[in-house]
Design an enzyme around this catalytic site. Structure first.
Site, PDB file in Angstrom:
ATOM      1  N   SER A 150       0.848  -1.183   0.000  1.00  0.00           N
ATOM      2  CA  SER A 150       0.000   0.000   0.000  1.00  0.00           C
ATOM      3  C   SER A 150       0.888   1.239   0.000  1.00  0.00           C
ATOM      4  CB  SER A 150      -0.828  -0.034   1.273  1.00  0.00           C
ATOM      5  OG  SER A 150      -1.055   1.255   1.755  1.00  0.00           O
ATOM      6  N   SER A 151       0.323   2.360  -0.451  1.00  0.00           N
ATOM      7  CA  SER A 151       1.118   3.592  -0.479  1.00  0.00           C
ATOM      8  C   SER A 151       1.423   4.101   0.924  1.00  0.00           C
ATOM      9  CB  SER A 151       0.400   4.674  -1.284  1.00  0.00           C
ATOM     10  OG  SER A 151      -0.888   4.892  -0.759  1.00  0.00           O
ATOM     11  N   CYS A 152       0.736   3.600   1.950  1.00  0.00           N
ATOM     12  CA  CYS A 152       1.002   4.099   3.306  1.00  0.00           C
ATOM     13  C   CYS A 152       2.295   3.548   3.898  1.00  0.00           C
ATOM     14  CB  CYS A 152      -0.168   3.829   4.232  1.00  0.00           C
ATOM     15  SG  CYS A 152      -0.305   2.121   4.673  1.00  0.00           S
ATOM     16  N   TYR A 169      -0.587  -0.950  10.153  1.00  0.00           N
ATOM     17  CA  TYR A 169      -0.779  -1.579   8.839  1.00  0.00           C
ATOM     18  C   TYR A 169       0.485  -1.410   7.990  1.00  0.00           C
ATOM     19  CZ  TYR A 169      -2.977  -2.265   4.248  1.00  0.00           C
ATOM     20  OH  TYR A 169      -3.293  -2.698   2.984  1.00  0.00           O
ATOM     21  N   HIS A 186     -12.807   3.422   3.469  1.00  0.00           N
ATOM     22  CA  HIS A 186     -11.977   4.512   2.987  1.00  0.00           C
ATOM     23  C   HIS A 186     -12.861   5.641   2.479  1.00  0.00           C
ATOM     24  CE1 HIS A 186      -8.846   1.288   2.733  1.00  0.00           C
ATOM     25  NE2 HIS A 186      -8.227   2.250   3.380  1.00  0.00           N
ATOM     26  N   LYS A 213       2.957  -4.214   6.204  1.00  0.00           N
ATOM     27  CA  LYS A 213       3.149  -4.257   4.752  1.00  0.00           C
ATOM     28  C   LYS A 213       4.631  -4.095   4.382  1.00  0.00           C
ATOM     29  CE  LYS A 213      -0.936  -5.136   3.210  1.00  0.00           C
ATOM     30  NZ  LYS A 213      -1.158  -6.378   2.434  1.00  0.00           N
TER      31      LYS A 213
HETATM   32  P1  GDP Z   1      -6.056   7.397   4.432  1.00  0.00           P
HETATM   33  O1  GDP Z   1      -5.801   7.590   2.963  1.00  0.00           O
HETATM   34  O2  GDP Z   1      -5.231   6.329   5.045  1.00  0.00           O
HETATM   35  O3  GDP Z   1      -5.943   8.695   5.186  1.00  0.00           O
HETATM   36  O4  GDP Z   1      -7.547   6.822   4.617  1.00  0.00           O
HETATM   37  P2  GDP Z   1      -9.033   7.308   4.237  1.00  0.00           P
HETATM   38  O5  GDP Z   1      -9.369   6.929   2.835  1.00  0.00           O
HETATM   39  O6  GDP Z   1      -9.908   6.738   5.314  1.00  0.00           O
HETATM   40  O7  GDP Z   1      -9.064   8.892   4.379  1.00  0.00           O
HETATM   41  C1  GDP Z   1      -8.549   9.754   3.412  1.00  0.00           C
HETATM   42  C2  GDP Z   1      -8.875  11.202   3.746  1.00  0.00           C
HETATM   43  O8  GDP Z   1     -10.277  11.424   3.514  1.00  0.00           O
HETATM   44  C3  GDP Z   1      -8.613  11.609   5.195  1.00  0.00           C
HETATM   45  O9  GDP Z   1      -8.121  12.940   5.188  1.00  0.00           O
HETATM   46  C4  GDP Z   1     -10.016  11.578   5.819  1.00  0.00           C
HETATM   47  O10 GDP Z   1     -10.155  12.421   6.946  1.00  0.00           O
HETATM   48  C5  GDP Z   1     -10.836  12.098   4.624  1.00  0.00           C
HETATM   49  N1  GDP Z   1     -12.270  11.831   4.696  1.00  0.00           N
HETATM   50  C6  GDP Z   1     -13.260  12.747   4.506  1.00  0.00           C
HETATM   51  N2  GDP Z   1     -14.457  12.205   4.690  1.00  0.00           N
HETATM   52  C7  GDP Z   1     -14.264  10.898   4.990  1.00  0.00           C
HETATM   53  C8  GDP Z   1     -15.149   9.816   5.300  1.00  0.00           C
HETATM   54  O11 GDP Z   1     -16.361   9.951   5.341  1.00  0.00           O
HETATM   55  N3  GDP Z   1     -14.562   8.598   5.517  1.00  0.00           N
HETATM   56  C9  GDP Z   1     -13.203   8.411   5.458  1.00  0.00           C
HETATM   57  N4  GDP Z   1     -12.705   7.183   5.684  1.00  0.00           N
HETATM   58  N5  GDP Z   1     -12.342   9.437   5.219  1.00  0.00           N
HETATM   59  C10 GDP Z   1     -12.864  10.655   4.989  1.00  0.00           C
END
Ligand code: GDP
Length: 321
Positions: free
Chosen positions: A110-112, A139, A182, A143
């Site tokens: 994953s990119s993380c 995580y 996500h 990975k």
């Molecule tokens: P990340 O890429 O590991 O940070 O995982 P996420 O896909 O969960 O979140 C990506 C970004 O989207 C973060 O800045 C979250 O705060 C934002 N975000 C905004 N609204 C939402 C939501 O409803 N769900 C999630 N999961 N993230 C959200």
């Protein structure tokens, strides 16, 4: 071609998840045999079960799409699950593959895995050059260990085991549960429900300023099958679209596709996570692969799949952070 698929038996571990099911769909167009095994057949967290399955089932190649995955809140809430499940599953499969003399393994990360403040776009050689983003370090550590396992088995045993690092993936079969998903599936669901209820606004977590790169899972599966056939090397390979958007831009795009024109409001009690994680796509582009599905078209397809009820609450068998 280092690895032709004709007549080969390919085990897609995690075939019920978003990535695994996309890889199985893509492999179905190749002249190979796809092997799958649900949890009722082999519990990937049990070393003996994995070793027995691999000893009994003659396998030529494995795509490790099995993983414990989840969004920013799920990672924060269940750190033990995210580190342990991912470590044990990848270790069991990679060691099992070696014992059973499996020719090829493709491990998915994953990119993380990259440092929080890595230089953008993030090149493969940024790995382990700085501190990780704390919201998903559990995580990420698991990975990174998976990449290192592939490298170690290559170094010590001459195994042709490779790793690919997909960016944020989305598409059919995604997890649309608002607490564990996500951002993409969460926004699709929120905009859809807001439209149905006639709401005046939808709530987006954080400031909306973080930038994220997105790739449709069918493009990812195509890239993975390409790598399985064409790539043999020590270093992992980024799999991305090469373009990113802010969360606010993404929200506008999702609302536009779904037809919700209310206000976007921010819940600042929720974390932003890493400010940006755009991966460099140069290495894979240099090999001759590029994505086909642009973001808006991909959101349309994903919304159609959501409406068709393809959402699943993901457990161990999903993959792709
Ligand atoms: P990340 O890429 O590991 O940070 O995982 P996420 O896909 O969960 O979140 C990506 C970004 O989207 C973060 O800045 C979250 O705060 C934002 N975000 C905004 N609204 C939402 C939501 O409803 N769900 C999630 N999961 N993230 C959200």
């Amino acid at each position: 071609m280092p690895f032709g698929l004709t007549g080969k038996r390919v085990w897609v571990a995690g075939h019920r998840g978003m990535v695994g099911s996309a890889v199985a769909r893509r492999l179905a167009t190749e002249p190979c045999e796809i092997v799958t095994a649900g949890r009722e057949t082999v519990d990937l967290k049990r070393q003996i079960e994995v070793e027995e399955f691999l000893a009994d089932t003659k396998i030529d190649a494995i795509v490790i799409a099995a993983a414990k995955v989840g969004g920013i809140l799920a990672n924060d809430k269940y750190p033990a699950d995210f580190i342990y499940d991912n470590l044990i599953v990848e270790a069991n499969i990679i060691e099992g593959a070696h014992i059973a003399n499996v020719d090829r393994v493709l491990f998915l990360g994953s990119s993380c895995i990259y440092p929080k403040f890595a230089e953008q776009p993030i090149r493969e050689n940024s790995l382990l050059t700085g501190q990780l983003e704390p919201t998903n370090e559990w995580y990420a550590i698991a990975k990174i260990a998976g990449i290192k396992l592939c490298q170690a088995y290559r170094k010590q045993h001459g195994r042709d085991y490779i790793s690919a690092m997909p960016t944020n993936l989305y598409g059919p079969g995604d997890n649309f549960d608002l607490n564990s998903s996500h951002v993409m599936p969460a926004l699709i669901r929120k905009a859809h429900e807001a439209k149905l209820r006639g709401d005046k606004e939808i709530v987006v977590w954080g400031t909306g300023t973080p930038r994220r790169e997105f790739l449709h899972v069918d493009d990812c599966a195509d890239a993975l099958v390409f790598l399985l056939q064409h790539y043999s090397g020590y270093e992992h390979v980024n799999v991305g679209s090469g373009q990113d958007v802010t969360i606010l831009e993404l929200t506008r795009l999702v609302c536009d596709v779904i037809g919700f024109d209310g206000k976007i409001v921010h819940d600042l009690s929720k974390p932003d996570g890493t400010p940006r994680k755009l991966m460099s796509a140069d290495k894979l582009r240099g090999m001759g692969w590029k994505p086909k599905i642009v973001l808006k078209e991909g959101i349309h397809k994903t919304y159609a799949a959501f409406l068709a009820g393809q959402s699943v609450i993901r457990t161990l068998e999903g993959a792709g952070k």
